[in-house]
Write a protein that holds these residues in place. Structure first.
Motif, PDB file in Angstrom:
ATOM      1  N   ARG A  93      36.703  57.820 -11.439  1.00  0.00           N
ATOM      2  CA  ARG A  93      35.545  57.608 -12.338  1.00  0.00           C
ATOM      3  C   ARG A  93      35.844  56.441 -13.284  1.00  0.00           C
ATOM      4  NH1 ARG A  93      31.778  61.663 -12.678  1.00  0.00           N
ATOM      5  NH2 ARG A  93      31.381  61.183 -14.866  1.00  0.00           N
ATOM      6  N   LEU A  94      35.954  55.271 -12.682  1.00  0.00           N
ATOM      7  CA  LEU A  94      36.331  54.062 -13.422  1.00  0.00           C
ATOM      8  C   LEU A  94      35.135  53.168 -13.731  1.00  0.00           C
ATOM      9  CD1 LEU A  94      38.745  52.363 -14.491  1.00  0.00           C
ATOM     10  CD2 LEU A  94      38.819  51.277 -12.220  1.00  0.00           C
ATOM     11  N   TYR A  95      34.168  53.128 -12.819  1.00  0.00           N
ATOM     12  CA  TYR A  95      33.039  52.203 -12.940  1.00  0.00           C
ATOM     13  C   TYR A  95      31.697  52.946 -12.943  1.00  0.00           C
ATOM     14  CZ  TYR A  95      36.639  48.917 -11.333  1.00  0.00           C
ATOM     15  OH  TYR A  95      37.795  48.197 -11.181  1.00  0.00           O
ATOM     16  N   SER A  96      30.684  52.240 -13.403  1.00  0.00           N
ATOM     17  CA  SER A  96      29.311  52.734 -13.305  1.00  0.00           C
ATOM     18  C   SER A  96      28.671  52.134 -12.064  1.00  0.00           C
ATOM     19  CB  SER A  96      28.497  52.336 -14.541  1.00  0.00           C
ATOM     20  OG  SER A  96      27.120  52.592 -14.330  1.00  0.00           O
ATOM     21  N   SER A  97      28.262  52.962 -11.119  1.00  0.00           N
ATOM     22  CA  SER A  97      27.657  52.456  -9.876  1.00  0.00           C
ATOM     23  C   SER A  97      26.297  51.818 -10.128  1.00  0.00           C
ATOM     24  CB  SER A  97      27.523  53.588  -8.854  1.00  0.00           C
ATOM     25  OG  SER A  97      26.674  54.623  -9.352  1.00  0.00           O
ATOM     26  N   LYS A  98      25.671  52.119 -11.253  1.00  0.00           N
ATOM     27  CA  LYS A  98      24.380  51.524 -11.610  1.00  0.00           C
ATOM     28  C   LYS A  98      24.529  50.454 -12.685  1.00  0.00           C
ATOM     29  CE  LYS A  98      21.652  55.714 -10.654  1.00  0.00           C
ATOM     30  NZ  LYS A  98      22.808  56.575 -10.302  1.00  0.00           N
ATOM     31  N   GLY A  99      25.767  50.151 -13.074  1.00  0.00           N
ATOM     32  CA  GLY A  99      25.967  49.188 -14.145  1.00  0.00           C
ATOM     33  C   GLY A  99      25.298  49.670 -15.417  1.00  0.00           C
ATOM     34  N   CYS A 100      24.505  48.798 -16.014  1.00  0.00           N
ATOM     35  CA  CYS A 100      23.738  49.169 -17.221  1.00  0.00           C
ATOM     36  C   CYS A 100      22.258  49.340 -16.896  1.00  0.00           C
ATOM     37  CB  CYS A 100      23.922  48.103 -18.302  1.00  0.00           C
ATOM     38  SG  CYS A 100      25.556  48.125 -19.080  1.00  0.00           S
ATOM     39  N   LYS A 101      21.956  49.540 -15.609  1.00  0.00           N
ATOM     40  CA  LYS A 101      20.564  49.526 -15.155  1.00  0.00           C
ATOM     41  C   LYS A 101      19.694  50.568 -15.860  1.00  0.00           C
ATOM     42  CE  LYS A 101      17.795  47.664 -11.970  1.00  0.00           C
ATOM     43  NZ  LYS A 101      17.631  46.212 -11.805  1.00  0.00           N
ATOM     44  N   THR A 102      20.193  51.758 -16.094  1.00  0.00           N
ATOM     45  CA  THR A 102      19.352  52.830 -16.638  1.00  0.00           C
ATOM     46  C   THR A 102      19.610  53.092 -18.126  1.00  0.00           C
ATOM     47  OG1 THR A 102      20.952  54.521 -15.960  1.00  0.00           O
ATOM     48  CG2 THR A 102      19.239  53.943 -14.380  1.00  0.00           C
ATOM     49  N   VAL A 103      20.354  52.184 -18.760  1.00  0.00           N
ATOM     50  CA  VAL A 103      20.681  52.402 -20.177  1.00  0.00           C
ATOM     51  C   VAL A 103      19.434  52.490 -21.039  1.00  0.00           C
ATOM     52  CG1 VAL A 103      21.653  51.265 -22.223  1.00  0.00           C
ATOM     53  CG2 VAL A 103      23.045  51.541 -20.166  1.00  0.00           C
ATOM     54  N   ALA A 104      18.488  51.572 -20.843  1.00  0.00           N
ATOM     55  CA  ALA A 104      17.294  51.529 -21.683  1.00  0.00           C
ATOM     56  C   ALA A 104      16.524  52.836 -21.629  1.00  0.00           C
ATOM     57  CB  ALA A 104      16.402  50.367 -21.267  1.00  0.00           C
ATOM     58  N   SER A 105      16.328  53.379 -20.423  1.00  0.00           N
ATOM     59  CA  SER A 105      15.561  54.620 -20.298  1.00  0.00           C
ATOM     60  C   SER A 105      16.342  55.800 -20.897  1.00  0.00           C
ATOM     61  CB  SER A 105      15.233  54.890 -18.820  1.00  0.00           C
ATOM     62  OG  SER A 105      16.416  54.990 -18.052  1.00  0.00           O
ATOM     63  N   ARG A 106      17.654  55.790 -20.751  1.00  0.00           N
ATOM     64  CA  ARG A 106      18.454  56.883 -21.323  1.00  0.00           C
ATOM     65  C   ARG A 106      18.401  56.859 -22.842  1.00  0.00           C
ATOM     66  NH1 ARG A 106      22.791  59.093 -17.760  1.00  0.00           N
ATOM     67  NH2 ARG A 106      22.369  58.342 -15.651  1.00  0.00           N
ATOM     68  N   VAL A 107      18.443  55.660 -23.420  1.00  0.00           N
ATOM     69  CA  VAL A 107      18.347  55.557 -24.876  1.00  0.00           C
ATOM     70  C   VAL A 107      16.978  56.017 -25.355  1.00  0.00           C
ATOM     71  CG1 VAL A 107      18.249  53.914 -26.794  1.00  0.00           C
ATOM     72  CG2 VAL A 107      20.088  53.741 -25.107  1.00  0.00           C
ATOM     73  N   THR A 108      15.932  55.646 -24.614  1.00  0.00           N
ATOM     74  CA  THR A 108      14.571  56.033 -24.971  1.00  0.00           C
ATOM     75  C   THR A 108      14.411  57.550 -24.970  1.00  0.00           C
ATOM     76  OG1 THR A 108      13.695  53.967 -24.068  1.00  0.00           O
ATOM     77  CG2 THR A 108      12.136  55.790 -24.379  1.00  0.00           C
ATOM     78  N   LEU A 109      15.009  58.212 -23.988  1.00  0.00           N
ATOM     79  CA  LEU A 109      14.864  59.666 -23.870  1.00  0.00           C
ATOM     80  C   LEU A 109      15.775  60.452 -24.795  1.00  0.00           C
ATOM     81  CD1 LEU A 109      14.602  59.937 -19.971  1.00  0.00           C
ATOM     82  CD2 LEU A 109      12.759  60.219 -21.634  1.00  0.00           C
ATOM     83  N   SER A 110      16.761  59.771 -25.372  1.00  0.00           N
ATOM     84  CA  SER A 110      17.738  60.492 -26.239  1.00  0.00           C
ATOM     85  C   SER A 110      17.176  60.786 -27.616  1.00  0.00           C
ATOM     86  CB  SER A 110      19.005  59.668 -26.363  1.00  0.00           C
ATOM     87  OG  SER A 110      19.595  59.495 -25.080  1.00  0.00           O
TER      88      SER A 110
END
Length: 333
Positions: A316-333
């Motif tokens: 579990r070293l890398y993110s397979s999606k990179g930062c692709k879903t960061v914006a939506s995760r922040v919005t839902l948090s």
């Protein structure tokens, strides 16, 4: 012809006011000045009122360096190559060929983001960019394999017409891994070392190709360096570029499969975007909180970043999606 028109203009103008009253003379002279500005190819008035291509190179390398270093995380190799490539191209008065860069890496690693930063910094702020930046989405613009011959003709005409109107045109091709085989080779004449083609000079144009193809190879190399306890900064960029070139040329899932652009060495730079580690995703979350107007919440940053680190399943070293879903995760948090 332009010199002849100018000569006639300046010969006739002094004789006309004698036949006009002072008010008419003022109106005439003002109108003539406006007309002259509008007819001039790159006048300040024409560029203010109309969409105009400014021939002056306006890329501020200091500004783009700042944008890349402050907003793009974990991509020291890509940043170095992009800055070097843009600098060489912009400071050459008459480049021998267009600048051609191919971005490779997993989704969410910053390929589209970097291309947008280039587009935003390439033209003066007061000049509309929409006419000079051309974005081709494979899924949207080239969806049918049976229409490849039509796409080739349309693509050639589009590039020829837009470079004729603005030599410093930017062409961005996304989803290259889904590009029909052979289609991209139709633009090969425009990318070659030529002074002109049918009177059109292409040396100031810039072409960017965005690929997921090659991402697995880049991750494999980065992971190997980590397992051998070497820093990712030690990865030799020339070796990585060479491996990328071979990988996408042989890869049937690549739009560059057996492409003449690679065979004839017309792609100037194969640019690797490395997989993002936990600390890079943290910075993405932090930046997204700032963009959305939220205060920095270290617990939330840690929670979102930790949930996105998933590759390989053991380390579990890398993110397979990179930062692709960061914006939506922040919005839902």
């Amino acid at each position: 012809m332009k010199l002849l028109n100018a000569a006639v203009f300046f010969i006739l103008v002094p004789t006309l006011p004698r036949a006009l009253d002072p008010l008419s003379t003022s109106i005439f002279m003002g109108g003539a000045a406006v007309a002259w500005q509008l007819l001039s190819p790159h006048s300040w008035l024409k560029c203010s009122l109309l969409d105009c291509c400014n021939m002056k190179d306006t890329l501020n390398l200091s500004a783009i360096r700042m944008d890349l270093e402050q907003k793009v995380f974990g991509q020291h190799l890509a940043i170095q190559i992009v800055l070097r490539a843009l600098s060489a191209n912009m400071y050459s008065k008459w480049p021998r060929k267009p600048l051609v860069m191919s971005f490779h890496g997993w989704t969410g690693t910053g390929k589209s983001f970097v291309s947008n930063i280039i587009a935003e910094n390439l033209y003066q702020l007061n000049i509309p960019r929409r006419r000079f930046v051309h974005h081709f989405s494979t899924v949207l613009h080239f969806p049918h394999l049976s229409h490849v011959h039509l796409y080739k003709e349309q693509l050639q005409n589009w590039i020829r017409g837009n470079v004729s109107a603005c030599p410093r045109s930017l062409f961005i091709f996304s989803e290259m891994d889904q590009m029909p085989h052979g289609l991209i080779d139709s633009i090969m004449p425009f990318l070659d070392y030529r002074e002109e083609i049918d009177g059109v000079y292409y040396g100031k144009a810039i072409f960017l190709f965005l690929n997921n193809a090659g991402g697995d190879k880049i991750t494999e190399i980065a992971l190997d360096y980590w397992r051998r306890m070497k820093r990712r900064e030690e990865i030799p960029v020339k070796k990585l570029q060479s491996l990328l070139s071979e990988e996408i040329f042989r890869n049937r899932s690549s739009g560059f499969f057996h492409s003449q652009l690679i065979q004839k060495n017309l792609i100037d730079y194969f640019i690797p975007f490395l997989p993002l580690k936990y600390k890079h995703v943290r910075e993405c979350v932090r930046e997204e909180l700032r963009v959305q107007g939220h205060p920095e919440d270290e617990d939330l940053i840690r929670e979102i970043a930790s949930a996105m680190i998933d590759y390989p399943s053991e380390e579990r070293l890398y993110s397979s999606k990179g930062c692709k879903t960061v914006a939506s995760r922040v919005t839902l948090s």
